[in-house]
Design an enzyme around this catalytic site. Structure first.
Site, PDB file in Angstrom:
ATOM      1  CB  CYS A  10      19.482  -7.948   4.833  1.00 47.05           C
ATOM      2  SG  CYS A  10      20.657  -7.232   6.260  1.00 47.05           S
ATOM      3  CG  HIS A  24      12.923  14.223   9.524  1.00 44.06           C
ATOM      4  ND1 HIS A  24      13.131  15.623   9.555  1.00 44.06           N
ATOM      5  CD2 HIS A  24      11.748  13.780   8.838  1.00 44.06           C
ATOM      6  CE1 HIS A  24      11.764  16.321   8.945  1.00 44.06           C
ATOM      7  NE2 HIS A  24      11.138  15.207   8.503  1.00 44.06           N
ATOM      8  CG  ASN A  75      15.805  18.327  15.927  1.00 44.17           C
ATOM      9  OD1 ASN A  75      15.490  18.922  14.834  1.00 44.17           O
ATOM     10  ND2 ASN A  75      15.878  18.774  17.060  1.00 44.17           N
ATOM     11  N   GLY A  95      11.240  25.885  17.380  1.00 44.70           N
ATOM     12  CA  GLY A  95      12.734  25.659  16.506  1.00 44.70           C
ATOM     13  C   GLY A  95      12.497  25.170  15.174  1.00 44.70           C
ATOM     14  CB  THR A  96      10.697  23.609  12.788  1.00 42.20           C
ATOM     15  OG1 THR A  96      10.658  23.264  11.611  1.00 42.20           O
ATOM     16  CG2 THR A  96       9.127  24.035  13.293  1.00 42.20           C
ATOM     17  CB  SER A  97      12.695  27.097   9.190  1.00 45.46           C
ATOM     18  OG  SER A  97      13.042  25.638   8.408  1.00 45.46           O
TER      19      SER A  97
HETATM   20  C1  BV8 Z   1       8.070  13.137   1.992  1.00 45.31           C
HETATM   21  C2  BV8 Z   1      17.146  14.106   7.521  1.00 45.31           C
HETATM   22  C3  BV8 Z   1       6.545  11.595   0.769  1.00 45.31           C
HETATM   23  C4  BV8 Z   1      18.334  14.506   7.008  1.00 45.31           C
HETATM   24  C5  BV8 Z   1      15.377  15.622   6.785  1.00 45.31           C
HETATM   25  C6  BV8 Z   1       5.053  18.268   0.029  1.00 45.31           C
HETATM   26  C7  BV8 Z   1       4.476  17.021   0.423  1.00 45.31           C
HETATM   27  C8  BV8 Z   1       5.387  16.166   0.594  1.00 45.31           C
HETATM   28  C9  BV8 Z   1       6.761  16.159   0.494  1.00 45.31           C
HETATM   29  C10 BV8 Z   1       7.185  17.387  -0.036  1.00 45.31           C
HETATM   30  C11 BV8 Z   1       6.163  18.527  -0.297  1.00 45.31           C
HETATM   31  N1  BV8 Z   1       6.845  19.456  -1.182  1.00 45.31           N
HETATM   32  C12 BV8 Z   1       8.349  19.191  -0.897  1.00 45.31           C
HETATM   33  C13 BV8 Z   1       8.568  17.735  -0.684  1.00 45.31           C
HETATM   34  C14 BV8 Z   1       9.675  17.048  -0.481  1.00 45.31           C
HETATM   35  C15 BV8 Z   1      10.365  17.232   0.682  1.00 45.31           C
HETATM   36  C16 BV8 Z   1      10.414  18.712   1.277  1.00 45.31           C
HETATM   37  O1  BV8 Z   1       9.807  19.241   2.129  1.00 45.31           O
HETATM   38  N2  BV8 Z   1      11.347  19.439   0.635  1.00 45.31           N
HETATM   39  C17 BV8 Z   1      11.610  20.963   1.041  1.00 45.31           C
HETATM   40  C18 BV8 Z   1      13.150  21.141   1.061  1.00 45.31           C
HETATM   41  C19 BV8 Z   1      10.467  21.801   0.118  1.00 45.31           C
HETATM   42  N3  BV8 Z   1      10.085  16.492   1.760  1.00 45.31           N
HETATM   43  C20 BV8 Z   1      10.352  15.080   1.615  1.00 45.31           C
HETATM   44  O2  BV8 Z   1      11.113  14.683   0.785  1.00 45.31           O
HETATM   45  C21 BV8 Z   1       9.969  14.272   2.805  1.00 45.31           C
HETATM   46  N4  BV8 Z   1       9.362  13.089   2.443  1.00 45.31           N
HETATM   47  O3  BV8 Z   1       7.292  13.725   1.914  1.00 45.31           O
HETATM   48  O4  BV8 Z   1       7.876  11.541   1.468  1.00 45.31           O
HETATM   49  C22 BV8 Z   1       7.072  12.069  -0.783  1.00 45.31           C
HETATM   50  C23 BV8 Z   1       8.180  11.237  -1.319  1.00 45.31           C
HETATM   51  C24 BV8 Z   1       8.559  11.712  -2.654  1.00 45.31           C
HETATM   52  C25 BV8 Z   1       7.880  12.806  -3.170  1.00 45.31           C
HETATM   53  C26 BV8 Z   1       6.694  13.594  -2.531  1.00 45.31           C
HETATM   54  C27 BV8 Z   1       6.564  13.183  -1.210  1.00 45.31           C
HETATM   55  C28 BV8 Z   1      11.185  13.896   3.798  1.00 45.31           C
HETATM   56  C29 BV8 Z   1      11.664  14.927   4.587  1.00 45.31           C
HETATM   57  C30 BV8 Z   1      12.547  14.479   5.327  1.00 45.31           C
HETATM   58  C31 BV8 Z   1      14.135  15.036   5.111  1.00 45.31           C
HETATM   59  N5  BV8 Z   1      14.864  14.672   5.857  1.00 45.31           N
HETATM   60  N6  BV8 Z   1      16.341  15.335   7.615  1.00 45.31           N
HETATM   61  C32 BV8 Z   1      19.285  14.708   8.121  1.00 45.31           C
HETATM   62  O5  BV8 Z   1      18.996  15.357   8.934  1.00 45.31           O
HETATM   63  O6  BV8 Z   1      20.508  14.293   7.740  1.00 45.31           O
HETATM   64  S1  BV8 Z   1      14.803  17.162   6.646  1.00 45.31           S
HETATM   65  C33 BV8 Z   1      15.816  18.330   7.789  1.00 45.31           C
HETATM   66  O7  BV8 Z   1      15.308  19.594   7.643  1.00 45.31           O
HETATM   67  C34 BV8 Z   1      16.156  18.009   9.202  1.00 45.31           C
HETATM   68  O8  BV8 Z   1      15.621  16.893   9.590  1.00 45.31           O
HETATM   69  C35 BV8 Z   1      15.372  19.122   9.587  1.00 45.31           C
HETATM   70  O9  BV8 Z   1      14.823  18.833  11.076  1.00 45.31           O
HETATM   71  C36 BV8 Z   1      14.351  19.628   8.818  1.00 45.31           C
HETATM   72  C37 BV8 Z   1      13.573  20.924   9.070  1.00 45.31           C
HETATM   73  O10 BV8 Z   1      14.413  21.934   9.156  1.00 45.31           O
HETATM   74  P1  BV8 Z   1      14.456  22.495  10.595  1.00 45.31           P
HETATM   75  O11 BV8 Z   1      14.366  21.479  11.783  1.00 45.31           O
HETATM   76  O12 BV8 Z   1      13.172  23.560  10.566  1.00 45.31           O
HETATM   77  O13 BV8 Z   1      15.723  23.475  10.718  1.00 45.31           O
HETATM   78  P2  BV8 Z   1      15.933  24.514  10.083  1.00 45.31           P
HETATM   79  O14 BV8 Z   1      17.497  24.914  10.169  1.00 45.31           O
HETATM   80  O15 BV8 Z   1      15.286  24.663   8.813  1.00 45.31           O
HETATM   81  O16 BV8 Z   1      15.383  25.812  10.796  1.00 45.31           O
HETATM   82  C38 BV8 Z   1      15.725  25.909  12.480  1.00 45.31           C
HETATM   83  C39 BV8 Z   1      14.760  26.966  12.893  1.00 45.31           C
HETATM   84  O17 BV8 Z   1      15.104  27.281  14.293  1.00 45.31           O
HETATM   85  C40 BV8 Z   1      14.811  28.443  12.178  1.00 45.31           C
HETATM   86  O18 BV8 Z   1      13.419  28.826  12.023  1.00 45.31           O
HETATM   87  C41 BV8 Z   1      15.515  29.298  13.233  1.00 45.31           C
HETATM   88  O19 BV8 Z   1      15.236  30.697  13.506  1.00 45.31           O
HETATM   89  C42 BV8 Z   1      15.188  28.508  14.561  1.00 45.31           C
HETATM   90  N7  BV8 Z   1      16.231  28.781  15.502  1.00 45.31           N
HETATM   91  C43 BV8 Z   1      17.663  28.585  15.460  1.00 45.31           C
HETATM   92  N8  BV8 Z   1      18.249  28.823  16.702  1.00 45.31           N
HETATM   93  C44 BV8 Z   1      17.274  28.871  17.620  1.00 45.31           C
HETATM   94  C45 BV8 Z   1      15.960  28.684  16.964  1.00 45.31           C
HETATM   95  N9  BV8 Z   1      14.493  28.707  17.550  1.00 45.31           N
HETATM   96  C46 BV8 Z   1      14.526  28.723  18.899  1.00 45.31           C
HETATM   97  N10 BV8 Z   1      15.890  28.856  19.894  1.00 45.31           N
HETATM   98  C47 BV8 Z   1      17.052  28.897  19.278  1.00 45.31           C
HETATM   99  N11 BV8 Z   1      18.136  28.871  19.750  1.00 45.31           N
HETATM  100 ZN    ZN Z   2      22.530  -6.694   5.501  1.00 46.44          ZN
END
Ligand code: BV8
Ligand code: ZN
Length: 244
Positions: free
Chosen positions: A132, A121, A104, A189-191
């Site tokens: 810079c 993140h 988060n 709380g992560t998908s």
């Molecule tokens: C990287 C900032 C190296 C933005 C975010 C394999 C290996 C490495 C990389 C990849 C790979 N496969 C694909 C990739 C690329 C990509 C990726 O994973 N894509 C996905 C879509 C397939 N990963 C990356 O690019 C990462 N970089 O690995 O660098 C690299 C570089 C280039 C190429 C390859 C490798 C960077 C990832 C970071 C992206 N930035 N955030 C912003 O926030 O503005 S990610 C974004 O999603 C948020 O940070 C968030 O935290 C994150 C995950 O989502 P969740 O937190 O799980 O939230 P979500 O809504 O999905 O789920 C909520 C859950 O809570 C649900 O399950 C729900 O049921 C539950 N819930 C709801 N209410 C409650 C609850 N649970 C309990 N109580 C409740 N009340």
């Molecule tokens: Zn600057």
């Protein structure tokens, strides 16, 4: 509703753990009123996070990306940590070897008092100069769009890890160290869709940790973890601290 016996087992494991690692996602902040990414409230002007949280989107239209972050900053500025955030602070106080890994960017864990944490993140209240590289805190709401660097007057960006960008080496190192040496790992709380964080539960499991997931819905990790407690984080996490 959760399962009494599972809760008792997990409480006991936490009470006897020498080291605990916690991984959180947007679900832990949902109970504070912060929209999750992939829930129904996750869209903004019909864009998805994957469309806006990328370097290309920022290069193409920095104003649109800053409008999205400004909307989130204005929203998050009105939110408070909830009982789940506070319970994690108490867990850190009780367990000498504790580390929190959060995906988060809302800063609510820090606001609740968590200190032993990696915001892998980034943080929505930090900005970085595109020229810079100067990193600074920025709490102004609304933020002036387009914000400029106080040192070199070039464009600022959110100090957040976007899709396609690598996580900070130090955050990864610290996370792997914690995951590979914990007795208990809580995944809250992560998908489990975004890497590398989506691979953290299996790293902990392979290293011998007891891994428990607390989530509103089943996730891809549910089959992998030792225990899956279904429900709201704010209801379940505080129960884990009650006397056994
Ligand atoms: C990287 C900032 C190296 C933005 C975010 C394999 C290996 C490495 C990389 C990849 C790979 N496969 C694909 C990739 C690329 C990509 C990726 O994973 N894509 C996905 C879509 C397939 N990963 C990356 O690019 C990462 N970089 O690995 O660098 C690299 C570089 C280039 C190429 C390859 C490798 C960077 C990832 C970071 C992206 N930035 N955030 C912003 O926030 O503005 S990610 C974004 O999603 C948020 O940070 C968030 O935290 C994150 C995950 O989502 P969740 O937190 O799980 O939230 P979500 O809504 O999905 O789920 C909520 C859950 O809570 C649900 O399950 C729900 O049921 C539950 N819930 C709801 N209410 C409650 C609850 N649970 C309990 N109580 C409740 N009340
Ligand atoms: Zn600057």
């Amino acid at each position: 509703m959760t399962h009494g016996s599972d809760l008792g087992i997990l409480k006991d494991k936490l009470a006897n753990a020498r080291s605990i690692t916690v991984l959180t996602g947007a679900g832990i902040s949902a109970d504070s009123g912060v929209p999750t990414f992939r829930g129904t409230d996750g869209l903004w002007r019909n864009f998805r996070a994957e469309d806006l949280a990328t370097p290309d989107a920022f290069t193409r239209d920095p104003r649109l990306v800053w409008e999205w972050y400004n909307w989130r900053r204005e929203l998050i500025a009105t939110k408070q940590p909830n009982a789940a955030h506070q319970a994690i602070v108490e867990l850190e106080r009780r367990c000498p070897r504790f580390w929190l890994i959060t995906q988060n960017v809302d800063g609510l864990h820090r606001a609740a008092g968590s200190r032993r944490l990696s915001e892998i993140h980034g943080n929505i209240w930090m900005v970085r100069c595109t020229a810079c590289g100067h990193v600074s805190e920025s709490h102004e709401v609304p933020i002036q769009i387009l914000p400029l660097c106080s040192l070199c007057r070039n464009l600022l960006r959110p100090h957040i890890v976007w899709f396609g960008e690598s996580l900070a080496e130090e955050d990864l190192r610290r996370s792997y160290t914690a995951l590979q040496s914990s007795d208990v790992c809580l995944i809250i709380g992560t998908s489990g869709m975004v890497y590398p964080a989506a691979g953290f539960a299996s790293i902990a499991k392979e290293a011998g940790a007891f891994v428990a997931e607390i989530n509103l819905d089943p996730t891809p990790q549910s089959a992998l973890v030792d225990m899956s407690l279904q429900g709201r984080a704010k209801d379940i996490v505080p129960l884990l601290l009650e006397p056994c």
